[in-house]
Structures are given as structure tokens and as C-alpha cells.
Design an enzyme around this catalytic site. Structure first.
Site, mmCIF file in Angstrom:
data_model
loop_
_atom_site.group_PDB
_atom_site.id
_atom_site.type_symbol
_atom_site.label_atom_id
_atom_site.label_comp_id
_atom_site.label_asym_id
_atom_site.label_seq_id
_atom_site.Cartn_x
_atom_site.Cartn_y
_atom_site.Cartn_z
ATOM 1 N N ARG A 18 0.873 -1.174 0.000
ATOM 2 C CA ARG A 18 0.000 0.000 0.000
ATOM 3 C C ARG A 18 0.914 1.229 0.000
ATOM 4 O O ARG A 18 1.907 1.250 0.732
ATOM 5 C CB ARG A 18 -0.931 -0.033 1.208
ATOM 6 C CG ARG A 18 -1.939 -1.189 1.075
ATOM 7 C CD ARG A 18 -3.096 -1.077 2.047
ATOM 8 N NE ARG A 18 -4.142 -2.031 1.698
ATOM 9 C CZ ARG A 18 -4.371 -3.172 2.376
ATOM 10 N NH1 ARG A 18 -3.642 -3.492 3.416
ATOM 11 N NH2 ARG A 18 -5.352 -3.979 2.002
ATOM 12 N N ASP A 55 -10.796 -0.854 -5.188
ATOM 13 C CA ASP A 55 -11.220 0.457 -5.698
ATOM 14 C C ASP A 55 -10.164 1.545 -5.511
ATOM 15 O O ASP A 55 -10.066 2.461 -6.339
ATOM 16 C CB ASP A 55 -12.583 0.871 -5.123
ATOM 17 C CG ASP A 55 -12.657 0.709 -3.625
ATOM 18 O OD1 ASP A 55 -11.618 0.441 -2.991
ATOM 19 O OD2 ASP A 55 -13.765 0.865 -3.073
ATOM 20 N N ASP A 72 -13.002 -9.389 -1.055
ATOM 21 C CA ASP A 72 -14.198 -8.790 -0.444
ATOM 22 C C ASP A 72 -15.432 -8.777 -1.343
ATOM 23 O O ASP A 72 -16.541 -8.568 -0.858
ATOM 24 C CB ASP A 72 -13.899 -7.349 -0.004
ATOM 25 C CG ASP A 72 -12.816 -7.284 1.058
ATOM 26 O OD1 ASP A 72 -12.625 -8.287 1.770
ATOM 27 O OD2 ASP A 72 -12.155 -6.234 1.168
ATOM 28 N N ARG A 132 -22.275 -26.083 21.925
ATOM 29 C CA ARG A 132 -21.907 -24.674 22.151
ATOM 30 C C ARG A 132 -22.489 -23.750 21.088
ATOM 31 O O ARG A 132 -22.941 -24.197 20.035
ATOM 32 C CB ARG A 132 -20.370 -24.530 22.084
ATOM 33 C CG ARG A 132 -19.661 -25.029 23.304
ATOM 34 C CD ARG A 132 -18.163 -24.874 23.101
ATOM 35 N NE ARG A 132 -17.442 -25.447 24.225
ATOM 36 C CZ ARG A 132 -16.158 -25.745 24.204
ATOM 37 N NH1 ARG A 132 -15.444 -25.548 23.121
ATOM 38 N NH2 ARG A 132 -15.575 -26.253 25.273
ATOM 39 N N ILE A 166 -6.576 -16.607 7.249
ATOM 40 C CA ILE A 166 -6.760 -17.922 6.643
ATOM 41 C C ILE A 166 -7.712 -17.800 5.438
ATOM 42 O O ILE A 166 -7.621 -18.556 4.465
ATOM 43 C CB ILE A 166 -7.287 -18.908 7.701
ATOM 44 C CG1 ILE A 166 -6.944 -20.323 7.297
ATOM 45 C CG2 ILE A 166 -8.758 -18.762 7.984
ATOM 46 C CD1 ILE A 166 -6.973 -21.288 8.455
ATOM 47 N N GLN A 167 -8.584 -16.779 5.503
ATOM 48 C CA GLN A 167 -9.549 -16.577 4.411
ATOM 49 C C GLN A 167 -8.873 -16.127 3.121
ATOM 50 O O GLN A 167 -9.352 -16.369 2.029
ATOM 51 C CB GLN A 167 -10.574 -15.503 4.815
ATOM 52 C CG GLN A 167 -11.433 -15.923 5.980
ATOM 53 C CD GLN A 167 -12.134 -14.746 6.646
ATOM 54 O OE1 GLN A 167 -13.265 -14.427 6.342
ATOM 55 N NE2 GLN A 167 -11.462 -14.093 7.584
ATOM 56 N N ARG A 168 -7.742 -15.425 3.256
ATOM 57 C CA ARG A 168 -7.110 -14.796 2.085
ATOM 58 C C ARG A 168 -6.090 -15.696 1.407
ATOM 59 O O ARG A 168 -5.574 -15.354 0.338
ATOM 60 C CB ARG A 168 -6.441 -13.495 2.538
ATOM 61 C CG ARG A 168 -6.888 -12.318 1.721
ATOM 62 C CD ARG A 168 -6.705 -11.026 2.433
ATOM 63 N NE ARG A 168 -5.366 -10.509 2.448
ATOM 64 C CZ ARG A 168 -5.039 -9.357 3.016
ATOM 65 N NH1 ARG A 168 -5.973 -8.630 3.616
ATOM 66 N NH2 ARG A 168 -3.815 -8.929 3.011
HETATM 67 P P1 ADP Z 1 -7.590 -1.477 -2.640
HETATM 68 O O1 ADP Z 1 -7.019 -1.220 -3.994
HETATM 69 O O2 ADP Z 1 -7.630 -2.937 -2.284
HETATM 70 O O3 ADP Z 1 -8.880 -0.731 -2.401
HETATM 71 P P2 ADP Z 1 -6.206 0.514 -1.131
HETATM 72 O O4 ADP Z 1 -7.389 1.386 -0.902
HETATM 73 O O5 ADP Z 1 -5.233 0.338 -0.018
HETATM 74 O O6 ADP Z 1 -6.559 -0.950 -1.582
HETATM 75 O O7 ADP Z 1 -5.449 1.110 -2.386
HETATM 76 C C1 ADP Z 1 -4.282 0.494 -2.867
HETATM 77 C C2 ADP Z 1 -3.313 1.559 -3.304
HETATM 78 O O8 ADP Z 1 -3.880 2.305 -4.383
HETATM 79 C C3 ADP Z 1 -3.000 2.606 -2.254
HETATM 80 O O9 ADP Z 1 -2.020 2.168 -1.328
HETATM 81 C C4 ADP Z 1 -2.480 3.712 -3.127
HETATM 82 O O10 ADP Z 1 -1.150 3.420 -3.547
HETATM 83 C C5 ADP Z 1 -3.383 3.632 -4.348
HETATM 84 N N1 ADP Z 1 -4.505 4.581 -4.244
HETATM 85 C C6 ADP Z 1 -5.575 4.499 -3.411
HETATM 86 N N2 ADP Z 1 -6.389 5.564 -3.564
HETATM 87 C C7 ADP Z 1 -5.825 6.334 -4.525
HETATM 88 C C8 ADP Z 1 -6.160 7.599 -5.123
HETATM 89 N N3 ADP Z 1 -7.261 8.269 -4.767
HETATM 90 N N4 ADP Z 1 -5.334 8.087 -6.058
HETATM 91 C C9 ADP Z 1 -4.214 7.430 -6.423
HETATM 92 N N5 ADP Z 1 -3.830 6.257 -5.891
HETATM 93 C C10 ADP Z 1 -4.611 5.716 -4.953
HETATM 94 O O1 F6P Z 2 -9.559 -6.226 1.473
HETATM 95 C C1 F6P Z 2 -9.238 -7.520 1.897
HETATM 96 C C2 F6P Z 2 -9.143 -7.576 3.399
HETATM 97 O O2 F6P Z 2 -8.729 -8.863 3.782
HETATM 98 C C3 F6P Z 2 -10.422 -7.182 4.144
HETATM 99 O O3 F6P Z 2 -11.362 -8.214 4.128
HETATM 100 C C4 F6P Z 2 -9.861 -6.847 5.490
HETATM 101 O O4 F6P Z 2 -10.698 -5.940 6.173
HETATM 102 C C5 F6P Z 2 -8.552 -6.184 5.145
HETATM 103 O O5 F6P Z 2 -8.186 -6.661 3.851
HETATM 104 C C6 F6P Z 2 -7.418 -6.463 6.071
HETATM 105 O O6 F6P Z 2 -6.331 -5.737 5.597
HETATM 106 P P1 F6P Z 2 -4.842 -5.893 6.098
HETATM 107 O O7 F6P Z 2 -4.116 -6.705 5.106
HETATM 108 O O8 F6P Z 2 -4.321 -4.485 6.082
HETATM 109 O O9 F6P Z 2 -4.884 -6.496 7.450
#
Ligand code: ADP
Ligand code: F6P
Length: 319
Positions: free
Chosen positions: A73, A104, A128, A163, A251-253
């Protein structure tokens, strides 16, 4: 015509990401493209951490969980100044197009890169199932199988000891993993954002079940909604059930993608390259009624979430 295509995974890893890579890389090579993997999500673009790969790159790993090209991230990617570095690095290498597998947030990054001259295609990679432009996301089916297996196993112990178990299921803010597993496992109760918990009501129902001699209870609860320990305590005190809780967690991932996951992931990866080959970018791919479609990223991010009200009805009818 685009010659060099990069591919990266971003956000949380999910099963099927590796199979998607295989689909894209093999298709790209077959169509005469030079394919580059970018390590560490968007961070790899900043660090120049990308490598040209051949068609066999994923042959030994496409059927494994996780992502072999890693994911990170990088909140700073929201800043234009940081994205400019990424664009410069890609252009220096002659890479004009990028496939982004993620959720997203990652889609937003892909949209912005497209506006800066790198044609991007987003693929829905997350367990998700919270990308409204696709019926299923890459990882959801495997995660669902993991949840169902875990619940079946937990139920054996719950039944042996008579349980009650509260089981926390991932999904971030999306109820799909909980809802689909609720049906597949015939859970006794499900609690999601769309079916919030009325604590008093749940306790009354559990008490009644106990009085009627029910064997055990499985209550599925979407993560991030309630304090599970507090709720467990209240149920224990007020219902007569010996109550436990279990957070299924990572474990889900993990784990090898299911056959259906692989099938759809490979299709999506392959399709993304075809789109880029046709000069189409700034879009994301979705599986809609088992057909691959593409949508403008910004429009797709605005699609309303499918609340699956029909499935809650089914659940109520079968439980
Ligand atoms: P996901 O893609 O699973 O929703 P994140 O929300 O953490 O996960 O986004 C993944 C990465 O995408 C972020 O760490 C960042 O690098 C990039 N990102 C998220 N939002 C934006 C944005 N508004 N503009 C540009 N890059 C973004
Ligand atoms: O987006 C996938 C997911 O596993 C979600 O279900 C959960 O809330 C989150 O990622 C956990 O994120 P992290 O890897 O930062 O613990």
C-alpha cells in the site's frame, strides 16, 4: 500500437492474482508484446522495480495463493508529484500501458495514471467482492471456500460440546462473504451491514433455541461491525449457551485458487491485454452474467453496490 505492457498487484493480496498474471503475461507474449512485472504494487513504479518476463514466468506459480510479484500500500500515490515519478520511470523504459490488479483504491490510481499518459486497465482483485462493476472479484470464490471449510470444522466442535460460536468473517464493509457463506453453511444467524444486529432480538432467539433443545449455534458476523468479545459475554450471560468466538482472519485470504477462480482470473488477465492492444484504457474489467465487460473506471466506481436482497430472502427460506 502498444508494445510494452506492465502489470502490478496492489492493495490486499487475493487468491487468483497469480493466475491473472499468467493470463495477462502469456496473452501479451502471444500477441507480440513485451511484458513487464512491477514488484510491490505502485511502489515498484517509484523504485524502478520492474522486470521484463517471458511467457513461462508464471507457469510454476499461477495455481498458488498470494501474489508472487508482491503487493504494497502506498498512500503517497494519491499525490500527483509521486505519480509523476512513476510515469517518468515507465516512459524511460518505454512502457506505455499498465494492468492494475486491485480494489477500488488501486482503480483510482489506475485512472489517474491514464490521465497522465499511461493507458491502464484495472482488474478486480480482492476477496471482499466489493467492486460493483463485477459480479465476482478475483479471490472471492476461494475465500468463500475457505470460510465454508472453516465453519464446517468449527461446527463439529460446537456440536460435540453443544456450544454457540460467533464467527467473524472478513469483507471490509461488504457483507458478501458472510451472506454467501451463511447460505452455503446454513448458518443459524447472520449479521451484516445490511442486516444489522438487534442484540436483544438475537439473545431472545438464542434463548428460545436453547429451551427447544437445539444442538449448537453458528452465528456469522461481518468484521468491523461489533465488539465480538463483548457480544460473546452478553450471550453467555443471558442465554445459557456456552458461547465462544472465532475470528477467521487471514486464513480466508490464503490458499490455492479454486478451479473457478483460476478460470475467471486467467480470462480477465487475458482480456485486459486484448483491451490494451486495441488502445483501450482508463477502464476496469468486470464479470457480468459470466461475460467479460469493461467500464470507464470513474463510472464503475459509482455503480451502486448489489445488496443481494434476494439472497437474504433465500437465506431466510433455507435456514
Ligand atoms: P484497494 O485497492 O484494495 O482498495 P487501497 O485502498 O489500499 O486498496 O489502495 C491500494 C493503493 O492504491 C493505495 O495504497 C495507493 O497506492 C493507491 N490509491 C488508493 N487511492 C488512490 C487515489 N485516490 N489516487 C491514487 N492512488 C490511490
Ligand atoms: O480487502 C481484503 C481484506 O482482507 C479485508 O477483508 C480486510 O478488512 C482487510 O483486507 C485487512 O487488511 P490488512 O491486510 O491491512 O490487514
Amino acid at each position: 500500437m502498444v508494445k510494452k505492457i506492465g502489470i502490478l498487484t496492489s492493495g490486499g493480496d487475493s487468491q487468483g492474482m497469480n493466475a491473472t498474471l499468467l493470463g495477462a503475461i502469456r496473452t501479451g507474449c502471444r500477441l507480440g508484446k513485451e511484458m513487464y512485472v512491477v514488484y510491490d504494487g505502485y511502489k515498484g513504479l517509484i523504485d524502478n522495480n520492474f522486470v521484463k518476463v517471458g511467457p513461462d514466468f508464471m507457469d510454476q506459480t499461477y495455481n498458488k495463493g498470494g501474489t508472487v510479484i508482491k503487493t504494497k500500500r502506498l498512500p503517497e500515490f494519491k499525490e500527483e508529484r509521486v505519480r509523476k515519478i512513476a510515469v517518468e520511470n515507465l516512459k524511460k523504459e518505454g512502457i506505455e500501458a499498465l494492468i492494475v490488479i486491485g480494489g477500488d483504491g488501486s482503480y483510482m490510481g489506475a485512472k489517474k495514471l491514464t490521465e497522465m499518459g499511461i493507458n491502464c486497465v484495472g482488474l478486480p482483485g480482492t476477496i471482499d467482492n466489493d467492486i460493483s462493476s463485477s459480479d465476482f472479484t478475483i479471490g472471492f470464490d476461494t475465500a468463500l471456500n475457505n470460510v465454508v471449510t472453516a465453519i464446517d470444522q468449527i461446527k463439529e466442535t460446537m456440536s460435540s460440546h453443544n456450544r454457540c460460536c460467533l464467527i467473524e468473517v472478513m469483507g471490509n464493509k461488504c457483507p458478501d462473504l458472510t451472506l454467501f457463506a451463511g447460505i452455503a453453511c446454513k448458518a443459524d444467524y447472520i449479521v451484516t451491514a445490511d442486516r444489522p444486529l438487534e442484540e436483544k432480538e438475537l439473545i431472545e432467539s438464542l434463548k428460545k433455541d436453547k429451551e427447544e433443545g437445539k444442538d449448537c449455534e453458528i452465528v456469522l458476523i461481518s468484521e468491523k461491525l461489533y465488539d465480538l468479545n463483548e457480544l460473546t459475554k452478553h450471550i453467555k450471560e443471558q442465554t445459557g449457551w456456552d458461547t465462544r468466538n472465532d475470528v477467521l482472519g487471514y486464513i480466508q485470504r490464503g490458499g490455492a485458487p479454486t478451479a473457478m477462480e483460476r478460470f475467471n482470473s486467467i480470462r480477465m488477465g487475458s482480456y485486459a491485454v486484448e483491451l490494451l492492444d486495441q488502445g483501450i484504457g482508463g477502464v476496469c474489467v468486470g464479470l457480468v452474467n459470466n461475460e467479460l465487460k469493461y467500464f470507464d473506471i470513474l463510472e464503475a466506481l459509482d455503480f451502486p453496490r448489489n445488496k443481494h436482497l434476494d439472497l437474504y430472502k433465500t437465506y431466510d427460506l433455507i435456514k
